[in-house]
Write an enzyme that holds these catalytic residues in place. Structure first.
Site, mmCIF file in Angstrom:
data_model
loop_
_atom_site.group_PDB
_atom_site.id
_atom_site.type_symbol
_atom_site.label_atom_id
_atom_site.label_comp_id
_atom_site.label_asym_id
_atom_site.label_seq_id
_atom_site.Cartn_x
_atom_site.Cartn_y
_atom_site.Cartn_z
ATOM 1 C CG ASN A 123 -1.959 1.111 1.222
ATOM 2 O OD1 ASN A 123 -1.508 2.277 1.077
ATOM 3 N ND2 ASN A 123 -3.106 0.823 1.571
ATOM 4 C CG HIS B 268 0.873 6.582 4.554
ATOM 5 N ND1 HIS B 268 -0.016 7.431 4.705
ATOM 6 C CD2 HIS B 268 0.425 5.405 5.211
ATOM 7 C CE1 HIS B 268 -1.002 7.097 5.470
ATOM 8 N NE2 HIS B 268 -0.608 5.820 5.643
ATOM 9 C CG HIS C 71 -8.341 3.959 0.945
ATOM 10 N ND1 HIS C 71 -8.268 3.994 2.437
ATOM 11 C CD2 HIS C 71 -9.338 4.270 0.644
ATOM 12 C CE1 HIS C 71 -9.448 4.198 2.825
ATOM 13 N NE2 HIS C 71 -10.480 4.326 1.928
ATOM 14 N NE ARG D 294 -9.088 8.426 4.444
ATOM 15 C CZ ARG D 294 -9.805 7.432 5.194
ATOM 16 N NH1 ARG D 294 -8.988 6.514 5.461
ATOM 17 N NH2 ARG D 294 -10.523 7.847 6.144
ATOM 18 N NE ARG E 186 -7.692 11.445 5.155
ATOM 19 C CZ ARG E 186 -7.895 10.930 6.147
ATOM 20 N NH1 ARG E 186 -7.115 9.980 6.964
ATOM 21 N NH2 ARG E 186 -9.403 11.085 6.806
ATOM 22 C CD GLU F 231 -6.935 -0.363 1.109
ATOM 23 O OE1 GLU F 231 -7.042 0.803 1.990
ATOM 24 O OE2 GLU F 231 -6.035 -1.113 1.598
ATOM 25 C CB THR G 172 -9.469 1.702 7.223
ATOM 26 O OG1 THR G 172 -9.006 2.455 6.151
ATOM 27 C CG2 THR G 172 -10.847 1.097 7.215
ATOM 28 C CD GLU H 229 -7.107 -6.307 3.357
ATOM 29 O OE1 GLU H 229 -7.519 -5.804 2.242
ATOM 30 O OE2 GLU H 229 -6.346 -5.430 4.260
ATOM 31 C CG HIS I 260 -5.404 -1.582 9.427
ATOM 32 N ND1 HIS I 260 -4.872 -1.058 10.356
ATOM 33 C CD2 HIS I 260 -6.138 -0.681 8.632
ATOM 34 C CE1 HIS I 260 -5.080 0.320 10.437
ATOM 35 N NE2 HIS I 260 -5.928 0.427 9.264
HETATM 36 N N1 PXP Z 1 -5.987 -3.043 4.446
HETATM 37 C C1 PXP Z 1 -6.661 -2.003 4.531
HETATM 38 C C2 PXP Z 1 -7.975 -2.600 4.134
HETATM 39 C C3 PXP Z 1 -6.513 -0.772 4.739
HETATM 40 O O1 PXP Z 1 -7.309 0.174 4.892
HETATM 41 C C4 PXP Z 1 -5.189 -0.578 5.179
HETATM 42 C C5 PXP Z 1 -4.729 1.064 5.496
HETATM 43 O O2 PXP Z 1 -5.100 1.972 4.480
HETATM 44 C C6 PXP Z 1 -4.290 -1.425 4.971
HETATM 45 C C7 PXP Z 1 -4.619 -2.883 4.621
HETATM 46 C C8 PXP Z 1 -2.769 -1.221 5.315
HETATM 47 O O3 PXP Z 1 -2.625 -0.869 6.580
HETATM 48 P P1 PXP Z 1 -0.975 -0.416 7.058
HETATM 49 O O4 PXP Z 1 -1.056 0.797 6.643
HETATM 50 O O5 PXP Z 1 -1.341 -0.296 8.454
HETATM 51 O O6 PXP Z 1 -0.096 -1.500 6.768
#
Ligand code: PXP
Length: 241
Positions: free
Chosen positions: A6, A9, A42, A44, A48, A69, A100, A150, A188
């Site tokens: 992901n 960031h 994601h 959003r 952001r 996402e 999330t 998930e 997550h």
């Molecule tokens: N899975 C989902 C559905 C999420 O919303 C997120 C955060 O955007 C992640 C995985 C990844 O989480 P992390 O950034 O804490 O690894």
């Protein structure tokens, strides 16, 4: 076990200055070079971090697959259907949350969610639902006809140092989901320190990891950060469930 990275960031840093670096497309390419099996972003509602143009560019440029996402909001679902990522993971989304915070509630008769699932599936997109590792919620997910879920690993991520209880819950949930015919993903809060017990759960076939990889990419570079996470995940495969 697939590792999807992901890269939200990376865009968070760019948006801190509303400029054009760091570039998520470059981050995706480097993540893929380090062994990522897919790229997750994601989109959003408040945009952001990831922007519509990022999703479009990533859809065109990726060597692997794109997992988008999204909340079940009409305009974002419409955009997803147009951009047609390989996979769409529906998540609950509140504007004020930092990230999330929980899985989808999957209340009976949620027409908005059922409609989003149907529209995404009709567009040829594989649909996954982000849910808490709760057996009744898993059964409701199975009844919605999606191919995948998930499992939210947030509780595990907050408690793994003190207790093994959340890991046990994840193990049961993964077995239950697989028995119900669902492909099992998880994510997550997973980090280099806590990923292996989750990666060792045999029913889990995909991990989505963002914050920890991007954080360490600051020091190691994205390619190396992904390579190190991928190595931990592969090592864990041999450890059993
Ligand atoms: N899975 C989902 C559905 C999420 O919303 C997120 C955060 O955007 C992640 C995985 C990844 O989480 P992390 O950034 O804490 O690894």
């Amino acid at each position: 076990m697939r590792l999807y990275v992901n890269i939200d960031h990376v865009a968070t840093i760019r948006e801190a200055r509303r400029t054009d670096e760091p570039d998520p497309v470059r981050a995706a390419a480097e993540a893929e070079a380090g062994g990522a099996d897919g790229i997750t972003v994601h989109l959003r509602e408040d945009r952001r971090h990831i922007q519509d143009a990022d999703v479009r560019a990533l859809r065109r440029s990726g060597r692997t697959v794109l997992n988008l996402e999204l909340g079940a909001h009409d305009d974002i679902v419409r955009l997803a259907c147009r951009l047609r990522p390989f996979q769409a993971t529906l998540v609950p989304e509140r504007r004020r949350e930092i990230t999330t915070e929980g899985g989808l509630a999957l209340r009976r008769g949620n027409r908005r969610l059922a409609g989003a699932i149907a529209r995404l599936a009709d567009a040829g997109i594989r649909v996954s639902l982000f849910i808490d590792p709760d057996l009744a919620t898993l059964d409701r997910a199975a009844s919605l006809g999606v191919p995948a879920i998930e499992l939210h690993t947030g509780r595990y991520a907050h408690t793994w140092k003190k207790s093994g209880a959340a890991l046990t819950v994840l193990r049961h949930a993964a077995a239950h989901a697989r028995a119900a015919g669902l492909a099992v993903h998880a994510g997550h809060g997973l980090t280099y320190q806590n990923v292996q017990p989750v990666a060792a759960i045999p029913e889990i076939e995909e991990l989505n990891i963002g914050h920890s990889i991007v954080s360490n990419a600051v020091f190691w570079g994205m390619e190396e950060a992904v390579r190190r996470m991928k190595r931990l995940v592969e090592e864990a495969q041999g450890l059993g469930g």
